[in-house]
Write a protein that holds these residues in place. Structure first.
Motif, PDB file in Angstrom:
ATOM      1  N   ALA A 242       0.829  -1.212   0.000  1.00 59.84           N
ATOM      2  CA  ALA A 242       0.000   0.000   0.000  1.00 59.84           C
ATOM      3  C   ALA A 242       0.859   1.255   0.000  1.00 59.84           C
ATOM      4  O   ALA A 242       2.011   1.221   0.438  1.00 59.84           O
ATOM      5  CB  ALA A 242      -0.904   0.001   1.234  1.00 59.84           C
ATOM      6  N   PRO A 243       0.275   2.370  -0.449  1.00 55.60           N
ATOM      7  CA  PRO A 243       0.964   3.649  -0.270  1.00 55.60           C
ATOM      8  C   PRO A 243       0.840   4.085   1.189  1.00 55.60           C
ATOM      9  O   PRO A 243      -0.125   3.720   1.860  1.00 55.60           O
ATOM     10  CB  PRO A 243       0.168   4.600  -1.172  1.00 55.60           C
ATOM     11  N   HIS A 244       1.809   4.829   1.670  1.00 57.33           N
ATOM     12  CA  HIS A 244       1.734   5.348   3.044  1.00 57.33           C
ATOM     13  C   HIS A 244       2.088   6.825   3.040  1.00 57.33           C
ATOM     14  O   HIS A 244       3.257   7.180   2.838  1.00 57.33           O
ATOM     15  CB  HIS A 244       2.677   4.569   3.962  1.00 57.33           C
ATOM     16  N   PRO A 245       1.109   7.707   3.222  1.00 58.85           N
ATOM     17  CA  PRO A 245       1.401   9.135   3.367  1.00 58.85           C
ATOM     18  C   PRO A 245       2.030   9.369   4.735  1.00 58.85           C
ATOM     19  O   PRO A 245       1.328   9.350   5.744  1.00 58.85           O
ATOM     20  CB  PRO A 245       0.028   9.796   3.240  1.00 58.85           C
ATOM     21  N   MET A 246       3.339   9.549   4.781  1.00 60.23           N
ATOM     22  CA  MET A 246       4.045   9.629   6.064  1.00 60.23           C
ATOM     23  C   MET A 246       4.044  11.071   6.565  1.00 60.23           C
ATOM     24  O   MET A 246       4.508  11.982   5.884  1.00 60.23           O
ATOM     25  CB  MET A 246       5.474   9.107   5.915  1.00 60.23           C
ATOM     26  N   HIS A 301       4.091   9.201  11.394  1.00 61.14           N
ATOM     27  CA  HIS A 301       3.144   8.097  11.172  1.00 61.14           C
ATOM     28  C   HIS A 301       2.476   8.170   9.814  1.00 61.14           C
ATOM     29  O   HIS A 301       2.472   9.201   9.151  1.00 61.14           O
ATOM     30  CB  HIS A 301       2.087   8.076  12.280  1.00 61.14           C
ATOM     31  N   CYS A 302       1.897   7.048   9.433  1.00 62.38           N
ATOM     32  CA  CYS A 302       1.095   7.004   8.211  1.00 62.38           C
ATOM     33  C   CYS A 302      -0.215   7.724   8.471  1.00 62.38           C
ATOM     34  O   CYS A 302      -0.805   7.600   9.539  1.00 62.38           O
ATOM     35  CB  CYS A 302       0.831   5.554   7.821  1.00 62.38           C
ATOM     36  N   HIS A 303      -0.679   8.506   7.474  1.00 63.62           N
ATOM     37  CA  HIS A 303      -1.910   9.266   7.666  1.00 63.62           C
ATOM     38  C   HIS A 303      -3.138   8.582   7.073  1.00 63.62           C
ATOM     39  O   HIS A 303      -4.214   9.168   7.020  1.00 63.62           O
ATOM     40  CB  HIS A 303      -1.754  10.693   7.122  1.00 63.62           C
ATOM     41  N   LEU A 304      -2.998   7.348   6.586  1.00 62.79           N
ATOM     42  CA  LEU A 304      -4.197   6.580   6.239  1.00 62.79           C
ATOM     43  C   LEU A 304      -4.733   6.011   7.550  1.00 62.79           C
ATOM     44  O   LEU A 304      -4.036   5.255   8.231  1.00 62.79           O
ATOM     45  CB  LEU A 304      -3.867   5.460   5.253  1.00 62.79           C
ATOM     46  N   ALA A 305      -5.969   6.364   7.887  1.00 58.92           N
ATOM     47  CA  ALA A 305      -6.474   6.056   9.227  1.00 58.92           C
ATOM     48  C   ALA A 305      -6.449   4.558   9.523  1.00 58.92           C
ATOM     49  O   ALA A 305      -6.189   4.149  10.652  1.00 58.92           O
ATOM     50  CB  ALA A 305      -7.890   6.610   9.380  1.00 58.92           C
ATOM     51  N   LEU A 306      -6.683   3.753   8.496  1.00 59.69           N
ATOM     52  CA  LEU A 306      -6.709   2.308   8.729  1.00 59.69           C
ATOM     53  C   LEU A 306      -5.350   1.782   9.192  1.00 59.69           C
ATOM     54  O   LEU A 306      -5.281   0.815   9.953  1.00 59.69           O
ATOM     55  CB  LEU A 306      -7.123   1.596   7.431  1.00 59.69           C
ATOM     56  N   HIS A 307      -4.272   2.452   8.755  1.00 61.24           N
ATOM     57  CA  HIS A 307      -2.935   1.959   9.074  1.00 61.24           C
ATOM     58  C   HIS A 307      -2.433   2.400  10.440  1.00 61.24           C
ATOM     59  O   HIS A 307      -1.319   2.055  10.834  1.00 61.24           O
ATOM     60  CB  HIS A 307      -1.946   2.388   7.975  1.00 61.24           C
ATOM     61  N   VAL A 308      -3.231   3.199  11.131  1.00 60.55           N
ATOM     62  CA  VAL A 308      -2.867   3.610  12.489  1.00 60.55           C
ATOM     63  C   VAL A 308      -4.028   3.383  13.455  1.00 60.55           C
ATOM     64  O   VAL A 308      -4.021   3.861  14.580  1.00 60.55           O
ATOM     65  CB  VAL A 308      -2.426   5.099  12.538  1.00 60.55           C
ATOM     66  N   GLY A 342      -0.112   0.211  14.578  1.00 62.89           N
ATOM     67  CA  GLY A 342       0.368   0.186  13.209  1.00 62.89           C
ATOM     68  C   GLY A 342       1.592   1.036  12.966  1.00 62.89           C
ATOM     69  O   GLY A 342       2.534   1.064  13.760  1.00 62.89           O
ATOM     70  N   LEU A 343       1.535   1.770  11.837  1.00 66.41           N
ATOM     71  CA  LEU A 343       2.727   2.440  11.304  1.00 66.41           C
ATOM     72  C   LEU A 343       2.937   3.805  11.967  1.00 66.41           C
ATOM     73  O   LEU A 343       2.613   4.854  11.414  1.00 66.41           O
ATOM     74  CB  LEU A 343       2.570   2.570   9.785  1.00 66.41           C
ATOM     75  N   ILE A 344       3.455   3.765  13.198  1.00 71.73           N
ATOM     76  CA  ILE A 344       3.687   4.986  13.993  1.00 71.73           C
ATOM     77  C   ILE A 344       5.031   4.846  14.696  1.00 71.73           C
ATOM     78  O   ILE A 344       5.320   3.796  15.274  1.00 71.73           O
ATOM     79  CB  ILE A 344       2.594   5.171  15.073  1.00 71.73           C
TER      80      ILE A 344
END
Ligand SMILES: [Cu+2]
Length: 640
Positions: A242-246, A301-308, A342-344
């Motif tokens: 997936a893409p991750h807007p960091m 952190h990733c700004h896709l809510a599902l990934h955090v 997640g991605l944090i």
């Protein structure tokens, strides 16, 4: 004759059937425990300009959360003589090194295809196919300095579809320059595990998605302590599906190098833009640098809510619990740090001394209520902000999207947030370089002994800060964002000064956000300025400043301005609230891709009357909002 041979054949099949499982499935010993690889130890033996490395692909027990928490069997790379590692062992060598790798595939039945073991730059992807039980050798020169990765699949998937048992088969490759100072950097490799094929490539968002940095999920990811003013160099590698807007809280970072599996490019100083959010597409890397110069606790952190999202935990993958059950538990444990997963990556910045300068200006006082409107989104419940005017707003009134907040650079803001919801919340001032305490991550922002609280129902919180920079920013919920931000808890925040005035005749906000609640299983649709049918009247020949804000927490959004057959031109002037250097402010075709948390400003002059369209669309998320721009003829200037 025929009948008897059929019987013989049948009995042979039957006996084969009885024997085969034993022959093909020798009792495997339980997989070894995977150790977490923090990407500090270069793997293999380096000498005489040669790296010797022996790798094995094995099954391993992976603990993405606590070391005594839930675990799952995954495929992993193991260096000979060591435990399997997630992510895979790091190959880090100086430029010019010859790399010799012996790769064994110890998976019981599955062949693996290994990508990325080749010289850089590379235009084509060399692959190595290794049948189960086989060993292959490969020798190649490291090539050009940069940040790369290798990866493998046992399901013959491409990167955007590799989410299952082979999703952790990735490792960093870093090639250091032959000369020059050694960078004290840290390397993060992102991976995404899901056991549901519907979640791949973002087709369906899904609660059963675990996103990790260096093999761990928040709050079990590594935390960093810096001194105020330290320079931080990080490399981020995304071989995930997936893409991750960091997004970095509190500070800008410079992306100095960007690349992918095959190449890595140093950006010219004039091309390095300050950002606080940058989308890392699948298969890409970035080397960033930042200087945390304000003390306190911060996040990357990733700004896709599902990934955090706090529901994205391994137990929810393993036990396949219902959305309702998870939602219920989620609300019950809503107390800050454990509300996210997640991605944090957590950052602590230690103070270097007292240097608080009080402003002589009278503070700007705002009172911002968070309320519920039962059918704010035509029969769907909205949650959002409303600004208190002279009279108390109606109990069920909500401004969708949130009211645009105008603050002045250098003037203290004093914002009282009143939570009139039945659930806790918090508000993040996205992109502002302010103190940690009001930053809005409940249970985290602030410093030891003074952490920002969750804003409980009926409670309030006063956010006090002084915006140091004029530009376009965002405010939004930083709690259960799939529900809260999607439901309307987002708005534009514009900081002005004499060089950055806001004139509603030429400054136009394009605010992309959610159009009602989403959750792990359903996406919120998209809205722009609170509607699916936005439109604006412009005048030919006038130069407008478009303030584009992307805060839809479940989408990467593509923008294209023009007619159906032509693309207009625009000039970018700011990114994430920071002015671009003049050499980057050049006219170009009006395209942009923005992840949640990004803002940008563009100058745009419609040349002639007619209809122009700012197309705002998503691919994976599947929605599209055309923003209609009706360009009227320029007014005749009357001269005597
Ligand atoms: Cu992400």
């Amino acid at each position: 004759m025929k009948a008897s041979s059929a019987v013989v054949l049948l009995s042979a099949v039957a006996s084969l059937g009885a024997v085969l499982p034993h022959a093909a499935a020798p009792r495997a010993k339980p997989p070894a425990r995977a150790t977490t690889n923090d990407n500090r130890r270069p793997a293999g033996t380096l000498g005489d300009g040669k790296l010797e490395l022996k790798l094995d692909v094995v099954n391993a027990q992976w603990f993405p959360e606590a070391e005594d928490g839930p675990s799952v069997v995954m495929q992993a790379f193991a260096e000979e003589g060591r435990a399997p590692e997630i992510p895979g062992p790091m190959i880090r060598v100086p430029e010019g090194t010859e790399i010799h790798i012996t790769l064994r595939n110890s998976l019981p039945y599955l062949g693996v295809v290994v990508h990325g073991l080749h010289t850089r730059p590379a235009t084509k992807d060399d692959v190595l196919t290794i049948p189960a039980g086989a060993t292959r050798e490969i020798t190649f020169l490291a090539g050009a300095p940069g940040t790369y990765f290798y990866w493998a699949t046992s399901s013959n998937k491409t990167l955007p579809y590799r989410v299952d048992k082979d999703s952790q088969l990735s490792g960093a490759i870093v090639v250091d320059p032959r000369t020059g100072p050694v960078t004290h950097d840290r390397i993060f490799l992102i991976a995404l595990y899901s056991d549901d094929p519907d979640s791949v490539a973002g087709r369906e968002p899904h609660p059963r998605e675990i996103v990790v940095a260096n093999g761990k999920s928040w709050p079990y990811t590594e935390q960093f302590t810096f001194n105020e003013g330290d320079t931080v160099s990080w490399r981020v590698i995304n071989p995930s599906a997936a893409p991750h807007p960091m997004h970095l809280h509190g500070f800008y970072f410079n992306a100095e190098r960007t690349g992918g599996e095959g190449a890595d490019t140093a950006l010219a100083p004039s091309a390095i833009a300050q950002a606080n959010t940058r989308v890392l597409l699948p298969g890409t890397t970035m080397a960033i640098r930042f200087v945390p110069d304000r003390p306190g606790n911060w996040l990357f952190h990733c700004h896709l809510a599902l990934h955090v999202d706090g529901k994205s935990k391994l137990q929810n993958v393993l036990h396949r619990r219902s959305m309702e059950e998870m939602e219920h538990e989620h609300i019950a444990m809503n107390h800050g740090v454990h509300e996210m997963a997640g991605l944090i990556i957590g950052i602590h910045v230690l103070p270097r001394g007292e240097h608080h300068v009080a402003s002589a200006l009278a503070p700007q006082r705002l009172r911002l209520l968070i309320q519920t409107s039962p059918d704010g989104y035509s029969h769907k419940r909205a949650i959002g902000f409303v600004l208190q005017g002279d009279a108390e707003p109606k109990k069920d009134s909500v401004t969708l999207p949130g009211p645009t907040l105008f603050l002045e650079r250098g003037r203290p803001a004093h914002i009282t947030i009143v939570n009139k919801l039945s659930v806790p919340t918090s508000v993040h001032w996205h992109g502002l370089e302010i103190d940690s305490y009001p930053d809005g991550v409940a249970g985290w922002s602030g410093m030891p002994g003074r952490l920002a609280p969750v804003i409980q129902p009926t409670d309030s919180f006063v956010a006090e800060f002084t915006p140091p920079r004029a530009g376009t920013f965002i405010y939004h919920s930083h709690m259960n964002e799939l529900m809260q931000t999607n439901s309307g808890m987002y708005g534009a925040l514009v900081v002005t000064d004499s060089a950055h005035p806001f004139d509603p005749r030429i400054d136009k906000i394009v605010l992309v956000g959610g159009g009602g609640p989403g959750n792990g299983e359903t996406r919120s649709t998209g809205m722009v300025n609170g509607t699916a049918f936005p439109q604006l009247e412009l005048e030919a020949g006038t130069t407008y400043r478009l303030h584009i804000i992307q805060i839809h927490p479940q989408a990467i959004v593509l923008f294209r301005l023009g007619t159906d057959t032509t693309v207009a031109r625009w000039t970018p002037v700011a990114k994430d609230g920071a002015d671009l250097p003049p050499e980057q402010s050049t006219a170009r075709a009006a395209f942009a891709m923005m992840g949640p948390g990004e803002t940008a400003e563009f100058l745009y002059t419609p040349e002639r009357p007619g209809l122009q369209k700012l197309n705002i669309e998503t691919r994976a998320a599947g929605w599209h909002v055309p923003f209609l721009l009706f360009v009227r003829p320029a007014k005749k200037v009357v001269t005597n």
